[in-house]
Design a protein around this motif. Structure first.
Motif, PDB file in Angstrom:
ATOM      1  N   UNK A 128      38.505  64.466 100.302  1.00 43.80           N
ATOM      2  CA  UNK A 128      38.890  63.092  99.979  1.00 43.80           C
ATOM      3  C   UNK A 128      40.368  63.040  99.579  1.00 43.80           C
ATOM      4  N   UNK A 129      41.025  61.906  99.794  1.00 44.90           N
ATOM      5  CA  UNK A 129      42.356  61.728  99.212  1.00 44.90           C
ATOM      6  C   UNK A 129      42.277  61.880  97.697  1.00 44.90           C
ATOM      7  N   UNK A 130      43.333  62.413  97.101  1.00 43.65           N
ATOM      8  CA  UNK A 130      43.331  62.665  95.665  1.00 43.65           C
ATOM      9  C   UNK A 130      44.457  61.879  95.000  1.00 43.65           C
ATOM     10  N   UNK A 131      44.104  61.118  93.973  1.00 41.33           N
ATOM     11  CA  UNK A 131      45.093  60.442  93.135  1.00 41.33           C
ATOM     12  C   UNK A 131      45.345  61.340  91.927  1.00 41.33           C
ATOM     13  N   UNK A 132      46.526  61.937  91.873  1.00 39.54           N
ATOM     14  CA  UNK A 132      46.868  62.848  90.788  1.00 39.54           C
ATOM     15  C   UNK A 132      47.625  62.075  89.716  1.00 39.54           C
ATOM     16  N   UNK A 133      47.185  62.243  88.466  1.00 37.71           N
ATOM     17  CA  UNK A 133      47.741  61.470  87.356  1.00 37.71           C
ATOM     18  C   UNK A 133      48.222  62.384  86.238  1.00 37.71           C
ATOM     19  N   UNK A 152      43.051  53.798 102.116  1.00 35.42           N
ATOM     20  CA  UNK A 152      42.870  55.244 101.964  1.00 35.42           C
ATOM     21  C   UNK A 152      42.814  55.953 103.305  1.00 35.42           C
ATOM     22  N   UNK A 153      42.328  55.300 104.337  1.00 35.17           N
ATOM     23  CA  UNK A 153      42.165  55.942 105.635  1.00 35.17           C
ATOM     24  C   UNK A 153      43.495  56.321 106.283  1.00 35.17           C
ATOM     25  N   UNK A 154      44.552  55.605 105.945  1.00 38.95           N
ATOM     26  CA  UNK A 154      45.844  55.867 106.565  1.00 38.95           C
ATOM     27  C   UNK A 154      46.861  56.436 105.570  1.00 38.95           C
ATOM     28  N   UNK A 155      46.405  56.781 104.381  1.00 36.61           N
ATOM     29  CA  UNK A 155      47.308  57.356 103.383  1.00 36.61           C
ATOM     30  C   UNK A 155      47.658  58.792 103.759  1.00 36.61           C
ATOM     31  N   UNK A 156      48.821  59.234 103.349  1.00 36.42           N
ATOM     32  CA  UNK A 156      49.228  60.621 103.560  1.00 36.42           C
ATOM     33  C   UNK A 156      49.776  61.195 102.256  1.00 36.42           C
ATOM     34  N   UNK A 157      50.992  60.798 101.914  1.00 36.81           N
ATOM     35  CA  UNK A 157      51.616  61.182 100.643  1.00 36.81           C
ATOM     36  C   UNK A 157      52.294  59.936 100.094  1.00 36.81           C
ATOM     37  N   UNK A 158      51.810  59.449  98.964  1.00 37.35           N
ATOM     38  CA  UNK A 158      52.247  58.159  98.451  1.00 37.35           C
ATOM     39  C   UNK A 158      52.533  58.244  96.961  1.00 37.35           C
ATOM     40  N   UNK A 159      53.764  57.925  96.581  1.00 38.20           N
ATOM     41  CA  UNK A 159      54.092  57.784  95.173  1.00 38.20           C
ATOM     42  C   UNK A 159      53.617  56.422  94.685  1.00 38.20           C
ATOM     43  N   UNK A 160      53.199  56.370  93.444  1.00 35.64           N
ATOM     44  CA  UNK A 160      52.811  55.110  92.827  1.00 35.64           C
ATOM     45  C   UNK A 160      53.887  54.735  91.812  1.00 35.64           C
ATOM     46  N   UNK A 163      57.241  57.243  91.279  1.00 35.84           N
ATOM     47  CA  UNK A 163      57.286  58.416  90.416  1.00 35.84           C
ATOM     48  C   UNK A 163      56.226  59.434  90.805  1.00 35.84           C
ATOM     49  N   UNK A 164      56.564  60.723  90.599  1.00 35.45           N
ATOM     50  CA  UNK A 164      55.597  61.796  90.808  1.00 35.45           C
ATOM     51  C   UNK A 164      54.673  61.964  89.597  1.00 35.45           C
ATOM     52  N   UNK A 165      54.802  61.114  88.609  1.00 40.12           N
ATOM     53  CA  UNK A 165      53.865  61.159  87.488  1.00 40.12           C
ATOM     54  C   UNK A 165      52.476  60.691  87.908  1.00 40.12           C
ATOM     55  N   UNK A 166      52.419  59.935  88.999  1.00 43.96           N
ATOM     56  CA  UNK A 166      51.135  59.531  89.568  1.00 43.96           C
ATOM     57  C   UNK A 166      51.355  59.303  91.059  1.00 43.96           C
ATOM     58  N   UNK A 167      50.580  59.995  91.851  1.00 42.45           N
ATOM     59  CA  UNK A 167      50.756  59.925  93.301  1.00 42.45           C
ATOM     60  C   UNK A 167      49.449  60.215  93.999  1.00 42.45           C
ATOM     61  N   UNK A 168      49.411  59.863  95.280  1.00 44.24           N
ATOM     62  CA  UNK A 168      48.234  60.097  96.124  1.00 44.24           C
ATOM     63  C   UNK A 168      48.623  61.094  97.207  1.00 44.24           C
ATOM     64  N   UNK A 169      47.778  62.082  97.417  1.00 46.49           N
ATOM     65  CA  UNK A 169      48.034  63.083  98.443  1.00 46.49           C
ATOM     66  C   UNK A 169      46.738  63.379  99.187  1.00 46.49           C
ATOM     67  N   UNK A 170      46.850  63.621 100.484  1.00 48.32           N
ATOM     68  CA  UNK A 170      45.681  63.837 101.323  1.00 48.32           C
ATOM     69  C   UNK A 170      45.725  65.224 101.954  1.00 48.32           C
ATOM     70  N   UNK A 171      44.574  65.640 102.457  1.00 49.23           N
ATOM     71  CA  UNK A 171      44.509  66.923 103.162  1.00 49.23           C
ATOM     72  C   UNK A 171      45.401  66.910 104.395  1.00 49.23           C
TER      73      UNK A 171
END
Length: 256
Positions: A128-133, A152-160, A163-171
């Motif tokens: 699954x895509x991961x939201x790192x906080x 989520x289906x088209x996400x790849x690497x996304x800052x929120x 900032x890298x304090x919270x971001x989304x990253x996918x396989x």
């Protein structure tokens, strides 16, 4: 002020007021998606100093807002072995032992680099895509509505919020970029490293506004790494800074 400027400022003010009103909506008044929404995972990194004031309230809030979502917590070690042991015992008693099966805790006795924690979270969060906080965040219940609308289906690497304090990253992103470099043994500069790698390979990093995450930007009195490295930029480790500049060369004057 021109008419165009007035319209822009009016739009921004209206949007800010809308987001603020949504932040005030309690979790109980936000109906859950049907079927249960669980198409991503959440990862949190934390350590001893932030347990009571930051991490515990954040973890409990996320568990209420996202009851079906997998949560992976990577707990860093600390140089004071006795204090760390007491901390882990308390964390296990108060949270780990009562957590549902889809919540996972990775506990370290000795300090490891932030990249190691991130990679451990990804290993348990994928596919699954991961939201790192970060752990020093305040989250608002409307974050669930925001996440239900996120693509989520088209996400790849996304800052929120830029900032890298919270971001989304996918396989999918990790297949192109690799995992985070575990040569960074502390904290800091690993985000610059991954950004540089993405630029070299040609992988875009998206940036999305998420008004329902508020970074509290805690400046720690002590970190997991104070016993093994000096600090730079306030809270980052000099070892990471040195590793970064050893890995990447500076462009000659007038190039790059």
């Amino acid at each position: 002020m021109t008419q165009a400027n007035f319209k822009y400022y009016a739009f921004m003010a209206g949007r800010a007021a809308l987001h603020q009103s949504k932040r005030l909506v309690p979790n109980i008044l936000i109906p859950h998606a049907k079927p249960p929404f669980s198409c991503f995972a959440i990862g949190i990194t934390t350590y001893i100093e932030r347990y009571d004031r930051y991490f515990k309230p954040l973890y409990n809030a996320l568990a209420r807002i996202f009851p079906q979502v997998k949560i992976v917590v990577a707990v860093n070690g600390y140089s004071d072995a006795r204090a760390q042991e007491a901390y882990l015992v308390r964390l296990n008693s108060e949270l780990c032992s009562q957590a549902p099966p889809h919540h996972r805790f990775i506990l370290h006795h000795k300090p490891v680099g932030l990249t190691t924690l991130w990679n451990e979270i990804l290993a348990l969060g994928f596919p699954q895509p991961v939201m790192i906080l970060n752990d020093d965040l305040k989250v608002y219940p409307w974050l669930r509505r925001w996440s239900e609308k996120f693509d989520w289906n088209h996400a790849s690497l996304t800052l929120l919020n830029s900032t890298w304090s919270h971001f989304i990253i996918t396989a999918r992103a990790v297949q192109k970029l690799g995992y985070f470099d575990s040569g960074f043994t502390g904290i800091g500069f690993e985000d610059m490293d991954y950004t540089a790698t993405a630029g070299m390979i040609g992988v875009s990093i998206d940036d999305v506004l998420c008004p329902y995450l508020a970074h509290r930007n805690h400046q720690p009195k002590r970190t997991s790494f104070d016993g093994q490295s000096t600090r730079v930029w306030g809270k980052y480790t000099s070892a990471n800074q040195q590793y970064f500049f050893n890995k990447w060369e500076e462009c000659p004057q007038g190039e790059g």
